[in-house]
Design a protein around this motif. Structure first.
Motif, PDB file in Angstrom:
ATOM      1  N   VAL A   1      47.962  36.067  38.062  1.00 36.64           N
ATOM      2  CA  VAL A   1      48.701  36.676  39.172  1.00 36.64           C
ATOM      3  C   VAL A   1      48.479  35.884  40.464  1.00 36.64           C
ATOM      4  O   VAL A   1      47.340  35.564  40.818  1.00 36.64           O
ATOM      5  N   PHE A   2      49.591  35.580  41.142  1.00 38.08           N
ATOM      6  CA  PHE A   2      49.578  34.965  42.474  1.00 38.08           C
ATOM      7  C   PHE A   2      50.311  35.899  43.426  1.00 38.08           C
ATOM      8  O   PHE A   2      51.253  36.590  43.048  1.00 38.08           O
TER       9      PHE A   2
ATOM     10  N   GLY B   1      53.993  35.438  53.281  1.00 36.58           N
ATOM     11  CA  GLY B   1      54.642  34.290  53.915  1.00 36.58           C
ATOM     12  C   GLY B   1      54.139  33.011  53.277  1.00 36.58           C
ATOM     13  O   GLY B   1      54.226  32.818  52.072  1.00 36.58           O
ATOM     14  N   ARG B   2      53.558  32.131  54.124  1.00 32.77           N
ATOM     15  CA  ARG B   2      53.029  30.870  53.597  1.00 32.77           C
ATOM     16  C   ARG B   2      51.558  30.960  53.216  1.00 32.77           C
ATOM     17  O   ARG B   2      50.985  30.010  52.717  1.00 32.77           O
ATOM     18  N   VAL B   3      50.971  32.143  53.473  1.00 33.10           N
ATOM     19  CA  VAL B   3      49.537  32.316  53.183  1.00 33.10           C
ATOM     20  C   VAL B   3      49.364  32.899  51.780  1.00 33.10           C
ATOM     21  O   VAL B   3      49.902  33.965  51.473  1.00 33.10           O
ATOM     22  N   ARG B   4      48.656  32.168  50.941  1.00 30.97           N
ATOM     23  CA  ARG B   4      48.401  32.641  49.579  1.00 30.97           C
ATOM     24  C   ARG B   4      47.145  33.498  49.585  1.00 30.97           C
ATOM     25  O   ARG B   4      46.061  33.037  49.930  1.00 30.97           O
ATOM     26  N   VAL B   5      47.288  34.780  49.202  1.00 30.14           N
ATOM     27  CA  VAL B   5      46.153  35.711  49.253  1.00 30.14           C
ATOM     28  C   VAL B   5      45.537  35.966  47.883  1.00 30.14           C
ATOM     29  O   VAL B   5      44.381  36.381  47.798  1.00 30.14           O
TER      30      VAL B   5
ATOM     31  N   GLY C   1      39.186  39.736  53.871  1.00 30.30           N
ATOM     32  CA  GLY C   1      40.226  38.717  53.698  1.00 30.30           C
ATOM     33  C   GLY C   1      40.178  38.016  52.366  1.00 30.30           C
ATOM     34  O   GLY C   1      40.913  37.048  52.140  1.00 30.30           O
ATOM     35  N   ALA C   2      39.315  38.498  51.447  1.00 29.05           N
ATOM     36  CA  ALA C   2      39.208  37.846  50.133  1.00 29.05           C
ATOM     37  C   ALA C   2      40.365  38.214  49.216  1.00 29.05           C
ATOM     38  O   ALA C   2      40.568  37.566  48.187  1.00 29.05           O
ATOM     39  N   GLY C   3      41.149  39.269  49.557  1.00 27.30           N
ATOM     40  CA  GLY C   3      42.268  39.678  48.723  1.00 27.30           C
ATOM     41  C   GLY C   3      42.034  40.945  47.948  1.00 27.30           C
ATOM     42  O   GLY C   3      42.845  41.323  47.095  1.00 27.30           O
ATOM     43  N   LYS C   4      40.988  41.674  48.260  1.00 28.59           N
ATOM     44  CA  LYS C   4      40.639  42.890  47.499  1.00 28.59           C
ATOM     45  C   LYS C   4      41.701  43.973  47.658  1.00 28.59           C
ATOM     46  O   LYS C   4      42.187  44.544  46.666  1.00 28.59           O
ATOM     47  N   SER C   5      42.068  44.292  48.898  1.00 27.15           N
ATOM     48  CA  SER C   5      43.066  45.350  49.136  1.00 27.15           C
ATOM     49  C   SER C   5      44.437  44.947  48.610  1.00 27.15           C
ATOM     50  O   SER C   5      45.204  45.794  48.121  1.00 27.15           O
TER      51      SER C   5
ATOM     52  N   ILE D   1      33.746  39.408  41.730  1.00 32.01           N
ATOM     53  CA  ILE D   1      33.668  38.839  43.076  1.00 32.01           C
ATOM     54  C   ILE D   1      34.954  38.073  43.350  1.00 32.01           C
ATOM     55  O   ILE D   1      35.328  37.163  42.593  1.00 32.01           O
ATOM     56  N   LEU D   2      35.634  38.458  44.421  1.00 27.57           N
ATOM     57  CA  LEU D   2      36.813  37.710  44.890  1.00 27.57           C
ATOM     58  C   LEU D   2      36.395  36.849  46.081  1.00 27.57           C
ATOM     59  O   LEU D   2      35.764  37.334  47.026  1.00 27.57           O
ATOM     60  N   LYS D   3      36.750  35.565  46.016  1.00 29.49           N
ATOM     61  CA  LYS D   3      36.485  34.657  47.138  1.00 29.49           C
ATOM     62  C   LYS D   3      37.777  33.894  47.441  1.00 29.49           C
ATOM     63  O   LYS D   3      38.280  33.172  46.586  1.00 29.49           O
ATOM     64  N   GLU D   4      38.305  34.144  48.645  1.00 33.48           N
ATOM     65  CA  GLU D   4      39.520  33.459  49.096  1.00 33.48           C
ATOM     66  C   GLU D   4      40.653  33.612  48.093  1.00 33.48           C
ATOM     67  O   GLU D   4      41.378  32.661  47.783  1.00 33.48           O
ATOM     68  N   GLY D   5      40.804  34.832  47.553  1.00 34.62           N
ATOM     69  CA  GLY D   5      41.903  35.147  46.659  1.00 34.62           C
ATOM     70  C   GLY D   5      41.684  34.775  45.207  1.00 34.62           C
ATOM     71  O   GLY D   5      42.545  35.050  44.368  1.00 34.62           O
ATOM     72  N   GLU D   6      40.539  34.183  44.883  1.00 32.71           N
ATOM     73  CA  GLU D   6      40.258  33.780  43.507  1.00 32.71           C
ATOM     74  C   GLU D   6      39.110  34.601  42.940  1.00 32.71           C
ATOM     75  O   GLU D   6      38.231  35.048  43.682  1.00 32.71           O
ATOM     76  N   VAL D   7      39.157  34.773  41.607  1.00 31.37           N
ATOM     77  CA  VAL D   7      38.039  35.437  40.934  1.00 31.37           C
ATOM     78  C   VAL D   7      36.907  34.419  40.810  1.00 31.37           C
ATOM     79  O   VAL D   7      36.994  33.469  40.050  1.00 31.37           O
ATOM     80  N   PHE D   8      35.857  34.633  41.591  1.00 26.96           N
ATOM     81  CA  PHE D   8      34.710  33.727  41.532  1.00 26.96           C
ATOM     82  C   PHE D   8      33.907  33.968  40.265  1.00 26.96           C
ATOM     83  O   PHE D   8      33.493  33.037  39.591  1.00 26.96           O
ATOM     84  N   MET D   9      33.708  35.238  39.947  1.00 25.61           N
ATOM     85  CA  MET D   9      33.060  35.592  38.688  1.00 25.61           C
ATOM     86  C   MET D   9      33.295  37.073  38.406  1.00 25.61           C
ATOM     87  O   MET D   9      33.531  37.864  39.323  1.00 25.61           O
ATOM     88  N   SER D  10      33.263  37.435  37.132  1.00 21.65           N
ATOM     89  CA  SER D  10      33.392  38.824  36.699  1.00 21.65           C
ATOM     90  C   SER D  10      32.472  39.007  35.505  1.00 21.65           C
ATOM     91  O   SER D  10      32.595  38.287  34.509  1.00 21.65           O
TER      92      SER D  10
END
Length: 619
Positions: free
Chosen positions: A20-21, A25-29, A50-54, A222-231
């Motif tokens: 999922v992406f 606008g131009r900001v990828r969350v 701002g990591a994209g959780k909400s 853990i979400l970091k900058e919109g990516e799954v860092f680890m689960s």
């Protein structure tokens, strides 16, 4: 063919998020997010602001459409969810903004205000009754008639949670809602979530409170900058690493191993510090079981060859230390921070005095264990009591010396007049009376000389003597009396010469006082055991004498009290009478300490007491 374990894993799957992406606008969350959510699972989502959780929560509840990717619910793929389709699949979102109608009552917000403004046609009394019953069944005390705008943030968040829980969702999303609850409410909401989990519901909660992750969650992402860092399972990641991963600048998963290694080095370092602290330390969990006991405490409780991990606290203290156990256990139950002073503990038949410090360990508002520090103060207390005792004797000595000198003057006059009268009187009867008076003045003079020994000003002839020879002389002197009283004397002497620099008469006086006291408490016979030895004390050659009898012992919890002047030290269980009051042992104490020696006494288990005298040996 898939294994049974794999089939169970797939069958428990409720929802998966695949590649999922999402953009604003131009900001990828959200960037290539892949996640799975299982039935009967509580899943925590953490990360910086701002990591994209909400955004992920809104996407899962149908409030946002992803730019690409899909969501699969019970094997049904969706390119996106709408709010109605999410609800049909049992998905409920409790938003962090608490979208409630402030001018409506709690009851109306719970049951009426679902998708739009409520219908004006409903029975308010029945609604309030229904809401009151539901709130009470959920374990809360909240007025269903009060307007939401009158509630604080915690109660507003509670109403929002109860509103969605009432619908019995299959997938409940809590977007930072738990962070708004007070401690009491949070505990009760956690119980509700746990009950939902038992009913096979899936729960996703977003939080910044790491403690809640370890209290509630099974899995953490853990979400970091919109990516799954680890689960991963919460069990597989420690708290310090979770904080580092979620809230520090780390972008490569390869760094996880290094960070874990660093963490365990820190952990080992901290554990080494605890293990080697110069106090007895216990770490106890909330079930009153021992999780850590340091090396000093192992030695103190003689646990060298026992397994202590998860040992119940009562097994360590009972049955011999029930009073100390009750103090500690009662404090643990009350979750109190307490210090208990001068608590007696028995370890291997030795009584030790201790200060006990109890410190609860809290993780935020949750009690996770307790540190118990047991400080052995036996030596300090003995030194303190020795100092107090010495000060008492010093004060007594000053008084006694003053009194003795005052008595000596008239006593000398009386003695001289008696001697004069003996030569002036020829009547035999009167001479007998004078002899009695002379003997009594001699007795008074002896008592006075004993009093003078308390004075620091007292000096007498000092010479080199052998402790073994002095003992042999004393034994020879009292042997007839010992045979008459059926008392057997056993003497095991040191082969080396035990040279002392002291007044021979004074040392003999000490020895005779010890024999005298032992004979008094053994009227029906018994044994006296004497040993001498040459030992090293703090690098100094020391003559040690141990004097033990088989009498009834000292009737006092603090045997050293017997060295106080005019103290009655012994009690005969056979005669029921106390021994006479005197100065013998007080004088003995004064003599030994005057020569930089020590004299101690203790009761011996079974019967009798034991004196130990130590005096520095001359070169």
């Amino acid at each position: 063919m898939a294994s049974l374990k794999e089939n169970n894993f797939v069958s428990s799957l409720f929802m998966s998020v695949e590649h999922v992406f999402h953009n604003y606008g131009r900001v990828r969350v959200l960037k290539d997010v892949n996640l799975t959510f299982h039935r009967g699972e509580i899943h925590a989502l953490v990360g910086e602001h701002g990591a994209g959780k909400s955004s992920l929560c809104a996407l899962l509840s149908g409030l946002l459409r992803p730019a690409s990717g899909q969501i699969v619910i019970k094997k049904n793929p969706y390119h996106f969810l709408t709010f109605p389709s999410a609800r049909r699949n049992g998905i409920e979102l409790v938003d962090q903004q608490n979208f409630l109608f402030e001018n409506l009552s709690v009851a109306e917000n719970l049951f009426v205000s679902r998708d739009s403004h409520p219908s004006p046609v409903y029975n308010r009394n029945k609604l309030f009754q229904k809401a009151g019953e539901y709130i009470a069944q959920s374990g809360f005390q909240l007025d269903p008639e009060i307007k939401v705008k009158a509630l604080d943030l915690s109660d507003r968040s509670l109403v929002n949670i109860l509103k969605h829980v009432y619908l019995q969702p299959k997938f409940l999303i809590l977007d930072e809602t738990l962070d708004n609850l007070n401690t009491e409410t949070l505990h009760k909401v956690v119980n509700i979530l746990t009950d939902m989990k038992k009913l096979n519901a899936s729960i996703l909660f977003v939080t910044h409170k790491i403690d809640e992750v370890y209290q509630i969650a099974d899995t953490v992402t853990i979400l970091k900058e919109g990516e799954v860092f680890m689960s991963d399972s919460v069990k597989n990641i420690d708290k310090i690493n979770l904080i580092k991963f979620a809230y520090t600048e780390m972008t490569k998963v390869g760094q996880i191993g290094v960070t874990r290694e660093e963490f365990y080095q820190i952990l080992k370092y901290n554990e080494a510090i605890l293990q080697n602290l110069p106090v007895n330390l216990l770490v106890i969990d909330t079930d009153f079981k021992i999780k850590l006991i340091n090396e000093r405490a192992k030695s103190f409780f003689h646990l060298e060859h026992r397994i202590y991990y998860n040992l119940p606290l009562e097994d360590l203290f009972l049955p011999h230390n029930s009073d100390a156990y009750n103090l500690i256990h009662g404090t643990l139950q009350k979750e109190q921070d307490r210090t208990f002073y001068n608590v007696t503990l028995r370890t291997n038949d030795a009584l030790k005095r201790n200060n006990i410090v109890i410190n609860p360990i809290y993780d935020e508002s949750f009690l996770i264990g307790t540190i118990v520090i047991i400080e052995d103060i036996s030596e300090q207390e003995e030194l303190r009591e020795q100092m107090i005792f010495s000060e008492k004797l010093a004060s007594t000595g000053l008084l006694a010396a003053g009194v003795a000198h005052e008595i000596n003057n008239p006593l000398e006059i009386m003695h001289n007049y008696i001697e004069f009268l003996k030569y002036e009187i020829s009547d035999r009867k009167q001479l007998e009376i004078l002899k009695i008076l002379q003997n009594q003045t001699a007795t008074i003079s002896h008592i006075v000389s004993n009093l003078i020994i308390f004075s620091d000003d007292y000096t007498d002839q000092i010479e080199t003597c052998d402790l073994n020879i002095l003992l042999e002389q004393a034994i020879k002197l009292i042997q007839p009396n010992a045979r008459h009283k059926q008392i057997r004397i056993h003497f095991e002497k040191e082969t080396e010469v035990l040279s002392l620099h002291a007044n021979t008469t004074e040392i003999q006086q000490v020895l005779l006082n010890l024999f005298k006291n032992s004979f008094e408490v053994m009227p029906s016979g018994g044994d006296v055991f004497i040993t001498t030895a040459l030992v090293q004390e703090n690098g100094v050659n020391t003559a040690r004498m141990t004097f033990r009898d088989t009498g009834p012992g000292i009737c006092d919890d603090h045997p050293m009290n017997i060295f106080q002047p005019f103290y009655s030290p012994f009690y005969s269980s056979k005669t029921g009478a106390e021994s006479h009051l005197g100065l013998g042992l007080s004088v003995s104490y004064g003599i030994i300490t005057k020569y930089q020696g020590t004299i101690t006494v203790e009761n011996i288990k079974g019967s009798g007491c034991q004196f130990v005298i130590q005096l520095p040996q001359t070169a």
